[in-house]
Design an enzyme around this catalytic site. Structure first.
Site, PDB file in Angstrom:
ATOM      1  N   ARG A 100       0.813  -1.218   0.000  1.00  0.00           N
ATOM      2  CA  ARG A 100       0.000   0.000   0.000  1.00  0.00           C
ATOM      3  C   ARG A 100       0.847   1.268   0.000  1.00  0.00           C
ATOM      4  NH1 ARG A 100      -2.201   0.850   4.698  1.00  0.00           N
ATOM      5  NH2 ARG A 100      -3.198  -1.182   4.917  1.00  0.00           N
ATOM      6  N   TYR A 120     -14.575  21.970 -11.993  1.00  0.00           N
ATOM      7  CA  TYR A 120     -15.044  20.676 -12.501  1.00  0.00           C
ATOM      8  C   TYR A 120     -16.225  20.225 -11.632  1.00  0.00           C
ATOM      9  CZ  TYR A 120     -14.355  15.733 -13.874  1.00  0.00           C
ATOM     10  OH  TYR A 120     -14.499  14.461 -14.339  1.00  0.00           O
ATOM     11  N   ASP A 167      -6.472  22.951  -9.732  1.00  0.00           N
ATOM     12  CA  ASP A 167      -6.654  21.847 -10.673  1.00  0.00           C
ATOM     13  C   ASP A 167      -5.973  22.290 -11.965  1.00  0.00           C
ATOM     14  OD1 ASP A 167      -7.549  20.075 -12.642  1.00  0.00           O
ATOM     15  OD2 ASP A 167      -9.436  19.702 -11.604  1.00  0.00           O
ATOM     16  N   LYS A 182      -5.829  12.289 -18.057  1.00  0.00           N
ATOM     17  CA  LYS A 182      -5.869  13.061 -19.292  1.00  0.00           C
ATOM     18  C   LYS A 182      -4.499  13.047 -19.973  1.00  0.00           C
ATOM     19  CE  LYS A 182     -10.043  13.798 -17.846  1.00  0.00           C
ATOM     20  NZ  LYS A 182     -10.471  14.875 -16.964  1.00  0.00           N
TER      21      LYS A 182
HETATM   22  C1  LIG Z   1     -11.411  14.747 -15.830  1.00  0.00           C
HETATM   23  C2  LIG Z   1     -11.106  15.817 -14.873  1.00  0.00           C
HETATM   24  C3  LIG Z   1     -10.956  15.535 -13.518  1.00  0.00           C
HETATM   25  C4  LIG Z   1     -11.206  14.179 -12.945  1.00  0.00           C
HETATM   26  O1  LIG Z   1     -10.337  13.200 -13.378  1.00  0.00           O
HETATM   27  P1  LIG Z   1     -10.782  11.658 -13.352  1.00  0.00           P
HETATM   28  O2  LIG Z   1      -9.489  10.968 -13.567  1.00  0.00           O
HETATM   29  O3  LIG Z   1     -11.756  11.507 -14.472  1.00  0.00           O
HETATM   30  O4  LIG Z   1     -11.382  11.380 -12.016  1.00  0.00           O
HETATM   31  C5  LIG Z   1     -10.600  16.575 -12.686  1.00  0.00           C
HETATM   32  N1  LIG Z   1     -10.432  17.818 -13.132  1.00  0.00           N
HETATM   33  C6  LIG Z   1     -10.575  18.132 -14.437  1.00  0.00           C
HETATM   34  C7  LIG Z   1     -10.366  19.533 -14.867  1.00  0.00           C
HETATM   35  C8  LIG Z   1     -10.933  17.143 -15.338  1.00  0.00           C
HETATM   36  O5  LIG Z   1     -11.123  17.469 -16.612  1.00  0.00           O
END
Ligand SMILES: *Cc1c(COP(=O)(O)O)cnc(C)c1O
Length: 405
Positions: A64, A118, A190, A215
């Site tokens: 972990r 988001y 973010d 992403k």
């Molecule tokens: C997709 C996204 C997330 C979340 O990511 P996941 O891996 O899908 O949980 C967070 N912030 C932004 C700006 C995103 O586009």
């Protein structure tokens, strides 16, 4: 290959090729191998006890706590953020956002959250955080230094996202960071759209910078992953909270993340170049009201983008001309998207393939109102030839206009 401070800073393409590959983790193999583990064996009871009492950061202890496969990727992301203290990895971007917020907030605290966040971030604030006695106030993404007026006695953290989800407003991160620092408030960003290559968040003074690594880091639409990189003084608490929450990613996913990372600079350059070209093309088409791309003057915060960002990535929005009558434009928008040959219809972005989505940002706003002329679509521009994409979109716009007339 930790950076030697006596050497000049490495440029992004060099950095992503080299980052995280410590010889003690790779054993001379170019890429860190997949170390799968739950149990780690000790020679003696004394060794077992000693391991438990030590700092387990970058030491094999129990699965972990990770193995060199996860450490290597985390370390690479730290190297991409000059001045950062450390990085923790999560099984999704949303898990990363949740852990980052929980590492700084406590009952009675107030969170200031950007209104263009988001949607799952908003949802987390409005439900789980609320249940734990944390209140949230949403603020205008264009607030800048004006954030100072919102900071109260109970304000503990400011959540930013720049550009904003769906609507792409660029925030004045340095001004918000300065106002926060003056009052001892923690800042979170973010940074999924820009990644550290286009916006080095820690250097801009952000305390905790978050990526949906799903992403651009992974880049191939086949792994879910998140990361939080902490600035000075913030890693210990982040790590402790993440351990308490039981967060760990699989070594196999980490390995895919590292593989994706090696081409990040190259991919981002192409995503950015193709997306900008397509955004500029959109701006000249009949039936298009507005293009929401930070590198275009029609996007709120464009000047801040020019001041602070090192480039653009591949995601932007288009507002089409329409009217109040949603029942008229809704099928026209669907006709545009449904008929596209080179764009998939689906969530997420940052992979090699292009995607198109209908978006309706107004329904996620509470602090600000959106007055859009008509329907919106969001485009993720992939690595296909942009001429093919433009031809496809051109036919899509024709379908839209025909369907409306
Ligand atoms: C997709 C996204 C997330 C979340 O990511 P996941 O891996 O899908 O949980 C967070 N912030 C932004 C700006 C995103 O586009």
């Amino acid at each position: 290959m930790a950076h030697d401070p006596d050497q000049p800073p490495r440029r992004p393409a060099t950095l992503v090729a080299q980052a995280g590959r410590r010889p003690e983790w790779t054993g001379g193999i170019v890429n860190p191998p997949v170390w799968r583990a739950s149990t780690i064996l000790y020679d003696t009871v004394a060794d077992l006890r000693a391991a438990g009492g030590r700092d387990t950061h970058h030491r094999l202890f129990y699965g972990r706590r990770g193995t060199p496969t996860q450490w290597s990727l985390a370390d690479a992301l730290t190297e991409l953020e000059p001045g950062a203290e450390g990085t923790f990895l999560y099984p999704s971007g949303v898990a990363a956002i949740a852990a980052a917020l929980m590492s700084v907030l406590a009952p009675g605290d107030e969170l200031l959250c950007v209104d263009s966040a988001y949607d799952p971030t908003r949802n987390l604030a409005n439900t789980l955080l609320k249940r734990f006695g944390i209140t949230t106030r949403f603020y205008d993404p264009t607030i800048g230094a004006g954030i100072a007026e919102l900071i109260g006695e109970r304000t503990r953290a400011i959540m930013m996202e720049s550009p904003g989800s769906l609507t792409f407003e660029v925030q004045d991160v340095p001004a918000i960071v300065a106002a926060a620092k003056a009052r001892g408030v923690v800042t979170l960003l973010d940074n999924t759209w820009a990644t550290p290559l286009l916006f080095p968040a820690i250097r801009h003074g952000v305390d905790l910078t978050i990526l949906a690594a799903t992403k651009y880091i992974v880049g191939h639409s086949d792994v879910m992953m998140g990361s939080v990189t902490a600035g000075p003084g913030h890693f210990a608490r982040l790590q402790e909270t993440s351990f308490q929450l039981g967060q760990v990613i699989s070594p196999d996913d980490a390995w895919l993340g590292s593989r994706g990372l090696r081409t990040l600079a190259l991919r981002l350059r192409q995503h950015g170049e193709s997306a900008l070209r397509i955004a500029q093309w959109f701006a000249e088409q009949p039936g298009v009201a507005r293009v929401l791309h930070p590198a275009l003057p029609s996007c709120p915060g464009h000047d801040l983008f020019r001041r602070d960002f090192l480039g653009a990535s591949g995601l932007f929005g288009v507002v089409l001309e329409g009217d109040e009558d949603r029942s008229r434009w809704e099928p026209a928008r669907a006709a545009l998207i449904d008929g596209l040959r080179h764009f998939g219809i689906g969530y997420s972005w940052g992979g090699f393939e292009s995607l198109a989505l209908p978006i309706d940002p107004a329904r996620y706003r509470t602090a600000t109102r959106r007055e859009d002329a008509g329907p919106m679509i969001r485009l993720q521009i992939g690595l296909e030839d942009p001429d093919d994409l433009i031809a496809d979109l051109d036919a899509g716009l024709s379908r839209y206009r025909e369907s409306l007339s």
